[in-house]
Design a protein around this motif. Structure first.
Motif, PDB file in Angstrom:
ATOM      1  N   CYS A  55     -24.873   8.016  -5.105  1.00  0.00           N
ATOM      2  CA  CYS A  55     -26.006   8.564  -4.345  1.00  0.00           C
ATOM      3  C   CYS A  55     -25.653   9.888  -3.677  1.00  0.00           C
ATOM      4  O   CYS A  55     -26.541  10.613  -3.198  1.00  0.00           O
ATOM      5  N   GLU A  56     -24.366  10.217  -3.633  1.00  0.00           N
ATOM      6  CA  GLU A  56     -23.912  11.468  -3.024  1.00  0.00           C
ATOM      7  C   GLU A  56     -23.879  12.627  -4.015  1.00  0.00           C
ATOM      8  O   GLU A  56     -23.544  13.755  -3.643  1.00  0.00           O
TER       9      GLU A  56
ATOM     10  N   GLY B  76     -18.201  10.128  -6.488  1.00  0.00           N
ATOM     11  CA  GLY B  76     -19.214  10.682  -5.592  1.00  0.00           C
ATOM     12  C   GLY B  76     -18.840  12.017  -4.989  1.00  0.00           C
ATOM     13  O   GLY B  76     -19.683  12.691  -4.392  1.00  0.00           O
ATOM     14  N   LYS B  77     -17.580  12.424  -5.144  1.00  0.00           N
ATOM     15  CA  LYS B  77     -17.129  13.706  -4.600  1.00  0.00           C
ATOM     16  C   LYS B  77     -17.427  14.884  -5.520  1.00  0.00           C
ATOM     17  O   LYS B  77     -17.159  16.027  -5.160  1.00  0.00           O
TER      18      LYS B  77
ATOM     19  N   THR C 169     -21.682   2.782  -5.131  1.00  0.00           N
ATOM     20  CA  THR C 169     -22.749   3.282  -4.250  1.00  0.00           C
ATOM     21  C   THR C 169     -22.614   4.772  -3.974  1.00  0.00           C
ATOM     22  O   THR C 169     -23.594   5.434  -3.614  1.00  0.00           O
ATOM     23  N   THR C 170     -21.412   5.318  -4.201  1.00  0.00           N
ATOM     24  CA  THR C 170     -21.179   6.738  -3.914  1.00  0.00           C
ATOM     25  C   THR C 170     -21.924   7.670  -4.861  1.00  0.00           C
ATOM     26  O   THR C 170     -21.996   8.879  -4.606  1.00  0.00           O
TER      27      THR C 170
ATOM     28  N   LYS D  91     -14.934   5.048  -7.039  1.00  0.00           N
ATOM     29  CA  LYS D  91     -15.861   5.484  -5.987  1.00  0.00           C
ATOM     30  C   LYS D  91     -15.740   6.974  -5.722  1.00  0.00           C
ATOM     31  O   LYS D  91     -16.678   7.619  -5.225  1.00  0.00           O
ATOM     32  N   GLU D  92     -14.561   7.538  -6.056  1.00  0.00           N
ATOM     33  CA  GLU D  92     -14.325   8.971  -5.819  1.00  0.00           C
ATOM     34  C   GLU D  92     -15.217   9.862  -6.665  1.00  0.00           C
ATOM     35  O   GLU D  92     -15.304  11.071  -6.430  1.00  0.00           O
TER      36      GLU D  92
ATOM     37  N   LYS E 213     -19.551  17.146  -6.228  1.00  0.00           N
ATOM     38  CA  LYS E 213     -20.763  17.690  -5.618  1.00  0.00           C
ATOM     39  C   LYS E 213     -21.499  18.688  -6.506  1.00  0.00           C
ATOM     40  O   LYS E 213     -22.684  18.955  -6.292  1.00  0.00           O
TER      41      LYS E 213
END
Length: 450
Positions: A405-406, A381-382, A402-403, A378-379, A384
């Protein structure tokens, strides 16, 4: 030859075609044995190259005939010696391929675009007769840097040429040695104070680097390649200890030349280290200035080398076709400056560490053909700043966290159809500029054809 000439003329004007036709008609061979005339025919292909590209073309004669050479090695010569930007160097390479002056082969399992960042996976071979042309032109042209010396191949002729150069300072910018096994006492006493590139190709299970390597104070790129079927033990690495200008090193099909600490003490300043079909690693923490590290087809690699994640300046890490590698350590996230990460065809890799989320500068991520991956952390998503994500042929990966989406900076994802549908949903939710490229599995063994 006809296909080479025709390809080179693509897009040229009617006058250019007429001029080329006149040249060909004047150079018709009287017999099939007229080799010099056959060599001169493709010279028409280079009439439309600028001086820099012509100079780069001459570099093709530095490599052995009938072998595939990693594109990265050729680009390093053009970057470190010809002073080209890497994307400009790749543009010249692409132009050569378009004109059939060389052939490109993708080492990746999947079909992917030919781009400069994929250079570690690309190999080139020379079209029929083009190496002869490069060697011929090297003797004829005086363009920008005509200082090349190629010493090849048969043992007796090799020693004969070395004997002529014995006890001399040779003013050559690039030296290519293509030879049989050598013992230390068989090398002649030569010095190369101006040499910036040294290419060594040999076929043997044991090899001794030339002692005159220590005289190459201006050396920027070193390539040592074993062309034999078995990996080779190389001695004499300690002569590199004084090469303070060395920027890039490439080792192919070797056994542990950097396995001992004393072997690498003189390499602290290098910026790029590439190892293919390599076995045996020492502590890599000495490479404090390394910006790029490439590992490919290291079949015995089960754990990443010690110290690899203590490289504060590293920008690019490529680990490909290392099938025994199953896990990445938790300190993977220590490479805070990393911008490009390629973990391709690591079929034994089971998971990505959660610390991957610490790679805040990462812009490109490739996990293609990592068939053992079932989930993404999940990480992820970080990340950026992530712009491109290649995850084709990850057949066991069924769902995205789901992350994802970030990932607001993401512009391109390359994947199979099932995962592609999930990315399209993520695009509709929060990544409107995302382009999802759906590709089918593509398998090729062309890269095995040497």
């Amino acid at each position: 030859m006809v296909s080479v000439i025709a390809s080179s003329m693509h897009g040229e004007s009617h006058k250019a075609w007429k001029r080329a036709t006149n040249k060909v008609s004047k150079r018709k061979c009287k017999s099939d044995c007229d080799r010099k005339r056959l060599i001169r025919l493709p010279q028409i292909c280079i009439d439309f190259l600028d001086d820099v590209a012509k100079e780069c073309l001459l570099d093709l004669g530095l490599f052995p005939e009938n072998r595939k050479i990693c594109v990265d090695a050729l680009l390093d010569i053009w970057v470190y010696v010809r002073k080209l930007q890497r994307h400009d160097a790749f543009a010249i390479l692409s132009e050569f391929a378009r004109r059939n002056l060389l052939n490109l082969t993708n080492n990746a399992r999947g079909s992917r675009a030919i781009q400069h960042r994929n250079a570690p996976e690309l190999y080139f071979s020379q079209a029929d007769g083009m190496r002869d042309l490069a060697l011929y032109l090297r003797r004829q042209y005086n363009i920008l840097h005509p200082k090349r010396l190629v010493i090849e191949r048969q043992y007796s002729s090799f020693l004969g040429k070395c004997e002529l150069l014995n006890d001399r300072a040779i003013d050559t910018q690039i030296l290519s040695i293509i030879t049989s096994p050598m013992e230390e006492n068989q090398w002649y006493d030569m010095t190369f104070p101006e040499t910036e590139v040294l290419l060594i190709f040999f076929t043997s299970t044991e090899y001794v680097l030339p002692p005159f390597l220590k005289s190459m104070k201006k050396l920027k790129f070193l390539m040592v390649s074993n062309c034999g079927a078995k990996k080779a033990t190389v001695k004499g690495i300690d002569v590199m200890s004084s090469l303070t200008q060395l920027k890039s090193v490439r080792f192919e099909s070797l056994l542990s030349p950097l396995g001992e600490k004393q072997s690498i003490e003189g390499l602290q300043n290098i910026e790029k280290l590439s190892m293919s079909l390599y076995e045996g690693f020492g502590n890599m923490s000495v490479f404090t200035k390394l910006k790029a590290f490439n590992l490919d087809h290291c079949s015995e690699l089960e754990h990443l080398p010690l110290g690899i994640f203590n490289m504060p300046s590293i920008l690019s890490l490529s680990i490909t076709n290392c099938h025994l590698l199953q896990k990445l350590p938790d300190d993977f996230g220590n490479m805070s400056s990393l911008r490009m990460l390629r973990l391709s065809a690591l079929t034994g890799l089971k998971e990505l560490p959660a610390s991957i989320g610490k790679l805040g500068e990462l812009e490109y991520l490739d996990i293609s053909a990592c068939e053992g991956l079932k989930v993404l952390p999940k990480e992820i998503g970080k990340l950026k700043k992530l712009k491109e994500f290649d995850m084709r042929e990850c057949s066991r990966l069924k769902a995205l966290p789901t992350t994802v989406c970030e990932l607001s900076s993401l512009k391109l994802v390359i994947c199979d159809e099932k995962i592609g549908k999930q990315w399209l949903r993520a695009r509709n939710i929060s990544i409107p500029e995302l382009r999802v490229e759906i590709v089918e599995a593509h398998f090729s063994l062309d890269w095995l054809d040497d």
